[in-house]
Design a protein around this motif. Structure first.
Motif, mmCIF file in Angstrom:
data_model
loop_
_atom_site.group_PDB
_atom_site.id
_atom_site.type_symbol
_atom_site.label_atom_id
_atom_site.label_comp_id
_atom_site.label_asym_id
_atom_site.label_seq_id
_atom_site.Cartn_x
_atom_site.Cartn_y
_atom_site.Cartn_z
ATOM 1 N N GLN A 27 33.367 -10.826 16.246
ATOM 2 C CA GLN A 27 33.235 -10.929 17.700
ATOM 3 C C GLN A 27 33.310 -12.381 18.152
ATOM 4 N N GLU A 28 32.700 -13.288 17.383
ATOM 5 C CA GLU A 28 32.690 -14.697 17.775
ATOM 6 C C GLU A 28 34.096 -15.286 17.772
ATOM 7 N N GLU A 29 34.988 -14.748 16.942
ATOM 8 C CA GLU A 29 36.335 -15.300 16.829
ATOM 9 C C GLU A 29 37.250 -14.868 17.961
ATOM 10 N N VAL A 30 36.980 -13.729 18.587
ATOM 11 C CA VAL A 30 37.953 -13.199 19.547
ATOM 12 C C VAL A 30 37.479 -13.192 20.986
ATOM 13 N N VAL A 31 36.167 -13.087 21.235
ATOM 14 C CA VAL A 31 35.691 -13.024 22.619
ATOM 15 C C VAL A 31 36.092 -14.301 23.342
ATOM 16 N N GLY A 32 36.744 -14.124 24.500
ATOM 17 C CA GLY A 32 37.223 -15.259 25.276
ATOM 18 C C GLY A 32 38.672 -15.610 25.010
ATOM 19 N N THR A 33 39.282 -15.010 23.979
ATOM 20 C CA THR A 33 40.701 -15.256 23.706
ATOM 21 C C THR A 33 41.543 -14.115 24.277
ATOM 22 N N HIS A 34 42.841 -14.362 24.414
ATOM 23 C CA HIS A 34 43.731 -13.357 24.997
ATOM 24 C C HIS A 34 44.145 -12.343 23.930
ATOM 25 N N TYR A 35 44.244 -11.102 24.361
ATOM 26 C CA TYR A 35 44.529 -10.041 23.389
ATOM 27 C C TYR A 35 45.960 -10.080 22.883
ATOM 28 N N ARG A 36 46.813 -10.927 23.437
ATOM 29 C CA ARG A 36 48.187 -11.025 22.941
ATOM 30 C C ARG A 36 48.233 -11.542 21.500
ATOM 31 N N ARG A 37 47.125 -12.091 21.009
ATOM 32 C CA ARG A 37 47.095 -12.625 19.658
ATOM 33 C C ARG A 37 47.327 -11.537 18.610
ATOM 34 N N PHE A 38 47.123 -10.271 18.988
ATOM 35 C CA PHE A 38 47.301 -9.173 18.029
ATOM 36 C C PHE A 38 48.753 -8.701 17.940
ATOM 37 N N PHE A 39 49.632 -9.216 18.813
ATOM 38 C CA PHE A 39 51.013 -8.742 18.857
ATOM 39 C C PHE A 39 51.905 -9.591 17.951
ATOM 40 N N LEU A 40 53.024 -9.002 17.524
ATOM 41 C CA LEU A 40 54.011 -9.734 16.736
ATOM 42 C C LEU A 40 54.653 -10.820 17.595
ATOM 43 N N ASP A 41 55.210 -11.831 16.925
ATOM 44 C CA ASP A 41 55.827 -12.943 17.654
ATOM 45 C C ASP A 41 56.912 -12.448 18.599
ATOM 46 N N GLU A 42 57.756 -11.543 18.119
ATOM 47 C CA GLU A 42 58.849 -11.070 18.974
ATOM 48 C C GLU A 42 58.338 -10.301 20.190
ATOM 49 N N ASP A 43 57.211 -9.588 20.024
ATOM 50 C CA ASP A 43 56.634 -8.865 21.164
ATOM 51 C C ASP A 43 56.014 -9.830 22.169
ATOM 52 N N ARG A 44 55.366 -10.877 21.664
ATOM 53 C CA ARG A 44 54.794 -11.876 22.578
ATOM 54 C C ARG A 44 55.887 -12.588 23.356
ATOM 55 N N GLU A 45 56.972 -12.935 22.648
ATOM 56 C CA GLU A 45 58.062 -13.647 23.311
ATOM 57 C C GLU A 45 58.726 -12.801 24.391
ATOM 58 N N SER A 46 58.776 -11.494 24.178
ATOM 59 C CA SER A 46 59.407 -10.610 25.177
ATOM 60 C C SER A 46 58.435 -10.129 26.244
ATOM 61 N N GLY A 47 57.176 -10.581 26.199
ATOM 62 C CA GLY A 47 56.219 -10.255 27.257
ATOM 63 C C GLY A 47 55.621 -8.870 27.188
ATOM 64 N N VAL A 48 55.574 -8.258 26.003
ATOM 65 C CA VAL A 48 55.028 -6.903 25.874
ATOM 66 C C VAL A 48 53.552 -6.825 26.288
ATOM 67 N N GLY B 230 52.984 0.794 18.124
ATOM 68 C CA GLY B 230 53.779 -0.324 17.632
ATOM 69 C C GLY B 230 53.043 -1.090 16.559
ATOM 70 N N TRP B 231 53.725 -2.075 15.987
ATOM 71 C CA TRP B 231 53.135 -2.903 14.938
ATOM 72 C C TRP B 231 52.230 -3.960 15.546
ATOM 73 N N ARG B 232 51.059 -4.143 14.941
ATOM 74 C CA ARG B 232 50.108 -5.170 15.366
ATOM 75 C C ARG B 232 49.709 -6.008 14.154
ATOM 76 N N LEU B 233 49.083 -7.152 14.430
ATOM 77 C CA LEU B 233 48.709 -8.090 13.382
ATOM 78 C C LEU B 233 47.211 -8.080 13.132
ATOM 79 N N ARG B 234 46.835 -8.161 11.853
ATOM 80 C CA ARG B 234 45.440 -8.376 11.476
ATOM 81 C C ARG B 234 45.182 -9.879 11.333
ATOM 82 N N ARG B 235 43.934 -10.199 11.094
ATOM 83 C CA ARG B 235 43.548 -11.597 10.960
ATOM 84 C C ARG B 235 44.256 -12.265 9.786
ATOM 85 N N ASP B 236 44.458 -11.513 8.687
ATOM 86 C CA ASP B 236 45.080 -12.086 7.498
ATOM 87 C C ASP B 236 46.600 -12.124 7.581
#
Length: 641
Positions: free
Chosen positions: A185-206, A224-230
């Protein structure tokens, strides 16, 4: 004479507004409003106080207000603290349990104000009490409900449940989100949820489009595909719901995410199994039809063949003889065609025996290289310690040759061709309808034109071809499919249009040893190690003339790799001086140490006296001088050990 007693003086009349005020206070029933003297004794009592606390005015007047407190609060000195706070701070306000006349309790909201004269002298206290037991019970029920809901949300581990601000920033985080996505919780609260998306999805504004859709339509659902912390990926099913206040203003989003990677894989596996079953059933139906036609066609050919034999027995002359010869050739071509059809229909008798696939491939490697053509770079990548298979040797060789020719034809302008063998372990229906188990995979991989999906779907059908008219019968891959499936295996095509094709045949592995008859019939194999291509070609011709199967390597390193792949090399014929830092003597000593049964001959164009480094001891390894003849090679082969 007694004097008359004077009547008591009348109480002065209160002003009209004061009478109304006292009447107002006395008649209020929803609040207990009463007065205390400076020590906390009750000096007035209204209807609300009587209703809440159960005391009549004559029962409570003059009593200390601490009697309304619970025993534990009196023991803690709360009444005195309340008076002191009101006296010193000008007001006391609080909530707590109070006791009625009958001993029951109620939850009270209390306000205690000091009453002072204009000069500041304390006259007493005004006390207002309200029974808020029901309101407190409702608040407590709501609090417990919210707590239970939080516990429920936090306890869910199969779903990531969290909230987003209107801008998409994470505001809370449950255990399921931490388990699925790997962030605390400490790592993600206050950050934008786009961090879980793939680079190509972020670039296209998904991520932004998802929030816009949820805000506009109230809900957004996607997979769709999402990213974990690792950095690993998982396939997610996500729902975003817009949250609005009573006025309809957007205050954020509720986000629910579930990891459905396993479900997706299972669905894909089921779909593949269905497709494989459909393909197998289709090919089975075509095979039965083809087999029936081939048998009937064979009967017709038998009649024609017998008729031609009868006519030939009459010794025809001139044009009649030429016509009969043409008919005979046509009958033979028809017979060959029916054999091919029967091969696809899996109705050909097979002479199956246990074989080592690497040995079978190596035994006709020169044929395969010649079939690949001069424009193709042909590489063999044969796995060491390959398992044995049970196949018809001749038809297995024809299958591999078919695949090589097809790969060559897919590269009209040249390219790379690679023949691989591997031991593989398959899961249930991982390839077609094959059961789980150990298999030998033989793959022919090219860098050619590739195949589109519609061609792949029909590639094994008889007479289906994409080649121009006259360039192919369309029976090559159908024969491959028929033979491999009749042998208990399956065939898979992996292809990308414009990037090449890999056709893999899978045959069940066996623990049985190859038959002795086959192994003793194998011609001896020589590995020629020479960096001069012209010399290598001449040496290859000489050894082939003597009946050897020839493998070649340009240097000692490549030779050792070749020996790792081919465990059945009988002779190593190496040049003495070679590039890459390893001489022929070094190679010979390594071979003798690792493969003591292999015969070794070293060739050199230099006299012993001018060789750099340590001269070759003829008692250690046979040495043949260049140029050499067949007689020289034969003599040294007899002497080699």
């Amino acid at each position: 004479m007694s004097l008359p007693v004077a009547p008591p003086p009348e109480k002065p009349a209160l002003p009209d507004f004061q009478q109304r005020y006292e009447l107002l206070v006395a008649s209020i029933s929803d609040y207990a409003i009463y007065m205390l003297d400076t020590d906390g004794h009750v000096s007035s009592w209204n209807t609300g106080a009587e209703r809440f606390k159960g005391y009549k005015a004559h029962e409570i007047m003059g009593a200390h207000f601490s009697r309304f407190y619970t025993e534990e609060d009196r023991a803690a000195g709360l009444p005195e603290k309340a008076l002191a706070t009101a006296r010193n701070e000008g007001r006391f306000e609080g909530e707590g349990w109070r006791v009625r006349n009958d001993g029951t309790r109620f939850w009270a909201s209390v306000v205690l104000d000091p009453i002072r004269q204009p000069d500041g002298t304390l006259l007493g206290f005004a006390k207002i009490t309200r029974d808020i037991t029901e309101r407190r019970a409702a608040q407590e029920a709501l609090r417990q409900s919210e707590q239970h809901f939080r516990l429920l949300v936090q306890g869910v581990t199969d779903y990531a449940l969290y909230m987003l601000s209107p801008l998409g920033e994470i505001t809370n985080w449950n255990i399921g989100a931490q388990r699925i996505k790997g962030f605390s919780q400490e790592e993600v609260v206050g950050t934008h949820y786009r961090r879980f998306f793939l680079d190509e999805d972020r670039e296209s504004g998904v991520p932004e489009r998802a929030l816009e859709t949820a805000a506009r339509e109230g809900r957004f659902e996607s997979e769709g595909w999402r990213l974990r912390r690792d950095g690993s990926r998982f396939f997610a099913h996500a729902v975003i719901d817009a949250i609005r206040d009573e006025a309809g203003e957007l205050i954020g989003f509720a986000k629910i995410t579930r990891d459905i990677t396993e479900q997706r894989a299972a669905a894909e596996s089921l779909e593949q199994a269905r497709n494989a079953l459909f393909q197998a059933q289709k090919m089975e139906a075509i095979g039965q039809l083809t087999g029936g036609i081939a048998h009937d066609f064979n009967n017709l050919l038998a009649v024609l063949s017998s008729g031609v034999d009868i006519l030939n027995a009459q010794q025809p002359q001139g044009p009649a003889m030429r016509v009969l010869d043409s008919m005979r050739r046509a009958v033979e071509r028809g017979a060959m065609l029916t054999q091919q059809l029967l091969s696809f229909a899996r109705q050909q008798p097979l002479e199956a025996a246990t074989h080592q696939a690497n040995a079978l491939i190596g035994s006709f490697e020169p044929v395969l290289r010649r079939a690949s053509g001069p424009q193709v770079s042909f590489e063999f990548d044969l796995a060491p310690r390959l398992a044995n298979i049970v196949v018809d040797e001749a038809r297995f060789e024809a299958t591999v040759l078919n695949l090589v020719v097809n790969a060559r034809d897919a590269m009209p302008n040249g390219g790379s061709l690679r023949l691989e063998t591997r031991n593989v372990r398959l899961a249930e229906r991982e390839v077609g309808t094959l059961p789980a188990g150990d298999y030998v995979r033989v793959t022919v991989r090219d860098t050619g034109t590739g195949m589109p999906p519609d061609v792949v779907a029909r590639a094994f059908e008889p007479f289906f071809t994409t080649k121009p008219v006259g360039k192919g019968t369309g029976l090559g891959l159908s024969q491959v499919y028929g033979f491999i499936t009749q042998s208990g295996g399956d065939v898979r095509i992996d292809t990308v249009p414009g990037q090449g094709t890999a056709i893999s045949v899978y045959l069940p592995a066996t623990d049985a040893a190859p038959s002795e008859e086959v192994s003793t019939a194998r011609p001896e194999r020589v590995l020629i190690v020479e960096d001069d291509q012209l010399v290598m070609a001449v040496a290859s011709d000489l050894f082939e003339t003597m009946g050897y199967q020839v493998l070649t390597a340009p240097d000692a390193v490549a030779a050792l790799q070749m020996l790792e792949r081919h465990a059945d090399v009988d002779v190593v014929f190496t040049d003495l001086m070679m590039p890459n830092g390893m001489t022929g003597v070094d190679l010979a000593r390594t071979v003798r140490q690792r493969w003591p049964a292999v015969k070794i001959i070293i060739a050199s164009g230099y006299p012993q006296g001018v060789l750099q480094g340590e001269p070759v001891d003829p008692h250690e390894f046979p040495l043949v001088g260049k140029p050499y003849r067949i007689a020289d090679l034969a003599r040294h082969l007899r002497a080699a050990s």
